[in-house]
Design a protein around this motif. Structure first.
Motif, PDB file in Angstrom:
ATOM      1  N   ARG A  54     -11.406  29.522  21.309  1.00  0.00           N
ATOM      2  CA  ARG A  54     -12.662  30.455  21.184  1.00  0.00           C
ATOM      3  C   ARG A  54     -12.800  31.742  20.868  1.00  0.00           C
ATOM      4  NH1 ARG A  54     -15.530  33.233  24.806  1.00  0.00           N
ATOM      5  NH2 ARG A  54     -13.985  33.372  26.657  1.00  0.00           N
ATOM      6  N   MET A  55     -13.542  31.969  19.859  1.00  0.00           N
ATOM      7  CA  MET A  55     -13.466  33.386  19.374  1.00  0.00           C
ATOM      8  C   MET A  55     -14.974  33.710  18.345  1.00  0.00           C
ATOM      9  SD  MET A  55     -10.735  33.548  16.287  1.00  0.00           S
ATOM     10  CE  MET A  55     -11.143  33.087  14.616  1.00  0.00           C
ATOM     11  N   PRO A  56     -15.096  34.648  18.207  1.00  0.00           N
ATOM     12  CA  PRO A  56     -16.412  35.002  17.300  1.00  0.00           C
ATOM     13  C   PRO A  56     -15.740  34.709  16.048  1.00  0.00           C
ATOM     14  CG  PRO A  56     -15.720  37.001  18.633  1.00  0.00           C
ATOM     15  CD  PRO A  56     -14.609  36.016  18.947  1.00  0.00           C
ATOM     16  N   SER A  57     -16.880  34.414  15.037  1.00  0.00           N
ATOM     17  CA  SER A  57     -16.565  34.258  13.780  1.00  0.00           C
ATOM     18  C   SER A  57     -17.982  33.997  12.834  1.00  0.00           C
ATOM     19  CB  SER A  57     -15.551  32.844  13.442  1.00  0.00           C
ATOM     20  OG  SER A  57     -15.505  32.712  11.938  1.00  0.00           O
ATOM     21  N   ARG A  58     -18.037  34.623  11.856  1.00  0.00           N
ATOM     22  CA  ARG A  58     -19.051  34.197  10.866  1.00  0.00           C
ATOM     23  C   ARG A  58     -18.732  33.377   9.813  1.00  0.00           C
ATOM     24  NH1 ARG A  58     -22.827  38.726  11.210  1.00  0.00           N
ATOM     25  NH2 ARG A  58     -21.764  40.372  12.602  1.00  0.00           N
ATOM     26  N   ASP A  59     -17.372  33.000   9.739  1.00  0.00           N
ATOM     27  CA  ASP A  59     -17.043  32.012   8.663  1.00  0.00           C
ATOM     28  C   ASP A  59     -17.447  30.467   9.272  1.00  0.00           C
ATOM     29  OD1 ASP A  59     -15.481  33.919   7.608  1.00  0.00           O
ATOM     30  OD2 ASP A  59     -13.939  33.386   8.607  1.00  0.00           O
ATOM     31  N   ARG A  60     -17.756  29.652   8.134  1.00  0.00           N
ATOM     32  CA  ARG A  60     -17.907  28.347   8.494  1.00  0.00           C
ATOM     33  C   ARG A  60     -16.749  27.605   9.101  1.00  0.00           C
ATOM     34  NH1 ARG A  60     -15.791  27.489   3.893  1.00  0.00           N
ATOM     35  NH2 ARG A  60     -15.115  25.492   3.175  1.00  0.00           N
ATOM     36  N   ARG A  61     -16.888  26.656   9.950  1.00  0.00           N
ATOM     37  CA  ARG A  61     -15.930  25.909  10.907  1.00  0.00           C
ATOM     38  C   ARG A  61     -14.761  25.508  10.174  1.00  0.00           C
ATOM     39  NH1 ARG A  61     -17.262  21.589  14.648  1.00  0.00           N
ATOM     40  NH2 ARG A  61     -18.717  23.141  15.452  1.00  0.00           N
ATOM     41  N   THR A  66      -7.878  30.565   8.730  1.00  0.00           N
ATOM     42  CA  THR A  66      -6.939  30.421   7.460  1.00  0.00           C
ATOM     43  C   THR A  66      -5.837  30.939   7.304  1.00  0.00           C
ATOM     44  OG1 THR A  66      -9.171  30.128   6.175  1.00  0.00           O
ATOM     45  CG2 THR A  66      -7.295  30.381   4.882  1.00  0.00           C
ATOM     46  N   GLU A  67      -5.710  32.323   7.657  1.00  0.00           N
ATOM     47  CA  GLU A  67      -4.581  33.001   7.748  1.00  0.00           C
ATOM     48  C   GLU A  67      -3.445  32.356   8.701  1.00  0.00           C
ATOM     49  OE1 GLU A  67      -7.534  34.221   9.053  1.00  0.00           O
ATOM     50  OE2 GLU A  67      -8.083  36.036   7.709  1.00  0.00           O
ATOM     51  N   VAL A  82      -8.621  24.115  15.833  1.00  0.00           N
ATOM     52  CA  VAL A  82      -9.874  24.017  15.818  1.00  0.00           C
ATOM     53  C   VAL A  82     -10.401  25.341  16.683  1.00  0.00           C
ATOM     54  CG1 VAL A  82     -11.917  22.561  16.899  1.00  0.00           C
ATOM     55  CG2 VAL A  82      -9.819  21.519  15.949  1.00  0.00           C
ATOM     56  N   VAL A  83     -11.546  26.090  16.047  1.00  0.00           N
ATOM     57  CA  VAL A  83     -12.107  27.336  16.140  1.00  0.00           C
ATOM     58  C   VAL A  83     -13.503  26.974  16.524  1.00  0.00           C
ATOM     59  CG1 VAL A  83     -12.778  29.564  15.756  1.00  0.00           C
ATOM     60  CG2 VAL A  83     -10.585  28.538  14.969  1.00  0.00           C
ATOM     61  N   PHE A  84     -13.820  27.491  17.977  1.00  0.00           N
ATOM     62  CA  PHE A  84     -15.409  27.172  18.384  1.00  0.00           C
ATOM     63  C   PHE A  84     -15.845  28.757  18.650  1.00  0.00           C
ATOM     64  CE2 PHE A  84     -14.519  22.910  18.606  1.00  0.00           C
ATOM     65  CZ  PHE A  84     -15.743  22.270  18.243  1.00  0.00           C
TER      66      PHE A  84
END
Length: 131
Positions: A54-61, A66-67, A82-84
């Motif tokens: 769970r983390m902030p992100s502006r990227d699409r799921r 990626t890194e 998996v990032v939410f």
């Protein structure tokens, strides 16, 4: 995390510990969970390690992490991420049959910045066992 690592094979425990260290260095996330067959103690020789953060992100799921994925490309066991975001967590946990709701039924925390306030744990407790 040590408790979870003890239930895994040495290779799986090392991969999990390394992945959590790298995730914390790259992203400093509020929460990291193990889910899937490894969390259920049902992993086979070809099973991957499924990690949810769970983390902030502006990227699409699909583009998130990626890194991290590049660092662990070709590792054994394979590490799947998996990032939410917080908004997605609230949205998905409101639906008892969503992917996230079902994953959290057996997920095991590996790192929590604030265990008392972790929305993924609160959502699992609110649904109760077997949901």
């Amino acid at each position: 995390m040590a408790e979870v690592a003890r239930s895994l094979t040495p290779e799986r425990a090392l991969a999990m510990t390394s992945a959590v260290r790298v995730l914390r260095e790259f992203y400093d996330p509020p929460a990291i969970f193990l889910f899937g067959s490894s969390a259920k103690d049902m992993a086979g020789a070809l099973s991957d390690l499924d990690l949810l953060i769970r983390m902030p992100s502006r990227d699409r799921r699909g583009a998130r992490g990626t890194e991290f994925k590049e660092v662990f490309l070709g590792s054994y066991p394979r590490v799947d991420l998996v990032v939410f975001t917080d908004e997605e967590v609230r949205h998905h946990l409101a639906k008892p049959y969503s992917f996230l709701s079902s994953v959290m039924a057996s997920a095991r925390p590996l790192f929590l910045k604030s265990p008392r306030n972790e929305p993924l744990l609160q959502g699992a407790r609110a649904r109760g066992p077997g949901c």
